[in-house]
Design an enzyme around this catalytic site. Sequence first.
Site, PDB file in Angstrom:
ATOM      1  N   ASN A  10       0.862  -1.181   0.000  1.00 53.55           N
ATOM      2  CA  ASN A  10       0.000   0.000   0.000  1.00 53.55           C
ATOM      3  C   ASN A  10       0.902   1.235   0.000  1.00 53.55           C
ATOM      4  OD1 ASN A  10      -1.841   2.019   0.445  1.00 53.55           O
ATOM      5  ND2 ASN A  10      -2.495   1.298   2.469  1.00 53.55           N
ATOM      6  N   LYS A  12       0.062   4.231  -0.275  1.00 52.88           N
ATOM      7  CA  LYS A  12      -0.623   5.401   0.319  1.00 52.88           C
ATOM      8  C   LYS A  12      -0.403   6.624  -0.579  1.00 52.88           C
ATOM      9  CE  LYS A  12      -0.294   3.155   4.749  1.00 52.88           C
ATOM     10  NZ  LYS A  12      -0.223   3.207   6.193  1.00 52.88           N
ATOM     11  N   HIS A  95      -9.396   0.922   5.096  1.00 52.65           N
ATOM     12  CA  HIS A  95      -8.107   1.147   5.754  1.00 52.65           C
ATOM     13  C   HIS A  95      -8.329   2.076   6.951  1.00 52.65           C
ATOM     14  CE1 HIS A  95      -4.043   2.424   6.585  1.00 52.65           C
ATOM     15  NE2 HIS A  95      -3.655   1.342   5.945  1.00 52.65           N
ATOM     16  N   GLU A  97      -6.811   4.527   7.972  1.00 57.66           N
ATOM     17  CA  GLU A  97      -6.679   5.956   7.653  1.00 57.66           C
ATOM     18  C   GLU A  97      -7.978   6.484   7.033  1.00 57.66           C
ATOM     19  OE1 GLU A  97      -3.021   5.407   5.531  1.00 57.66           O
ATOM     20  OE2 GLU A  97      -2.111   4.830   7.432  1.00 57.66           O
ATOM     21  N   GLU A 167      -5.040  -4.940  10.631  1.00 60.94           N
ATOM     22  CA  GLU A 167      -4.011  -3.921  10.812  1.00 60.94           C
ATOM     23  C   GLU A 167      -4.267  -3.168  12.122  1.00 60.94           C
ATOM     24  OE1 GLU A 167      -2.289  -2.870   6.584  1.00 60.94           O
ATOM     25  OE2 GLU A 167      -3.633  -1.320   7.319  1.00 60.94           O
TER      26      GLU A 167
HETATM   27  O1  G3P Z   1      -1.846  -0.715   4.677  1.00 63.45           O
HETATM   28  C1  G3P Z   1      -0.567  -0.876   5.170  1.00 63.45           C
HETATM   29  C2  G3P Z   1      -0.344  -0.204   6.441  1.00 63.45           C
HETATM   30  O2  G3P Z   1      -1.279   0.618   6.949  1.00 63.45           O
HETATM   31  C3  G3P Z   1       0.832  -0.519   7.244  1.00 63.45           C
HETATM   32  O3  G3P Z   1       1.694   0.532   7.084  1.00 63.45           O
HETATM   33  O4  G3P Z   1       3.882   1.614   7.082  1.00 63.45           O
HETATM   34  O5  G3P Z   1       3.125   0.299   9.083  1.00 63.45           O
HETATM   35  O6  G3P Z   1       3.734  -0.890   6.996  1.00 63.45           O
HETATM   36  P1  G3P Z   1       3.212   0.385   7.601  1.00 63.45           P
END
Ligand code: G3P
Length: 250
Positions: A10, A12, A95, A97, A167
């Site tokens: 992702n 982003k 997600h 976010e 997540e």
């Molecule tokens: O969608 C992937 C995510 O939110 C995790 O982000 O940067 O912690 O690997 P990160």
Amino acid sequence: MTRKLFVGGNFKMNGDLEQLTKLVHQFNEADVDVESAEVVIAPPALYILPLKELARKGISVAAQNAHQLPAGAYTGEISLQQLKDIGLNWVILGHSERRTIFHESDELVAEKTAAALKANIQVIFCIGETLEEREGNKTEEVVTRQTEALAKVIGEDDWKHIVVAYEPVWAIGTGKVATPEVAQDTHKMIRNFLAKRVSQKVANDTRIIYGGSVAGKNAQELCNQPDIDGALVGGASLKPEFVDIIRAAE
Ligand code: G3P
């Protein structure tokens, strides 16, 4: 049925055309076995088309969001039908976010997910608790509430087009990865919920992947857990290190 491992990247709202093109070239050239792990990258919407043309066979491209309605006066939005029109088969929905910054409710995420399946687009359906919720022992309540919202609006047969991404919000972008044991416990909890709420078959077949500070050095241990079927990677997917994560999942 054995669950094929799944690794998502992702991006982003990061990167520009030059950087992302270079990155996808690196992924293309890496010697990874896309037969044993499904690989999907999700660039910013603007770069979906050029990167889709560039990505080699076996690396799919996903959108990071979509609107639930097919068309209309929704300035700034992209519909699932438009994503399908350019040949996309995956979208990330829910997600954290989107849920927190853009106030997407459990019901809206579920509605978008049902709309994606109707448009023949598969969904990386994200769920996860905040630090406050984990410390308040609310993890199970939160992830089941988020999953229940989806179970209400899709049928048993639809789950084969869903990858659940667990997540934990406290692990996203913080470098504070969940330990394999903590992640495994929550994945098992989600799988048990699917068995009870949907069916044993859906519980056995649905891929549940982990996201939150996944890196080359921790991916293997996470993916070795019996209920962790891969990873959704943020920061590390913007680096050649993403290839090591795919290899760890293979
Ligand atoms: O969608 C992937 C995510 O939110 C995790 O982000 O940067 O912690 O690997 P990160």
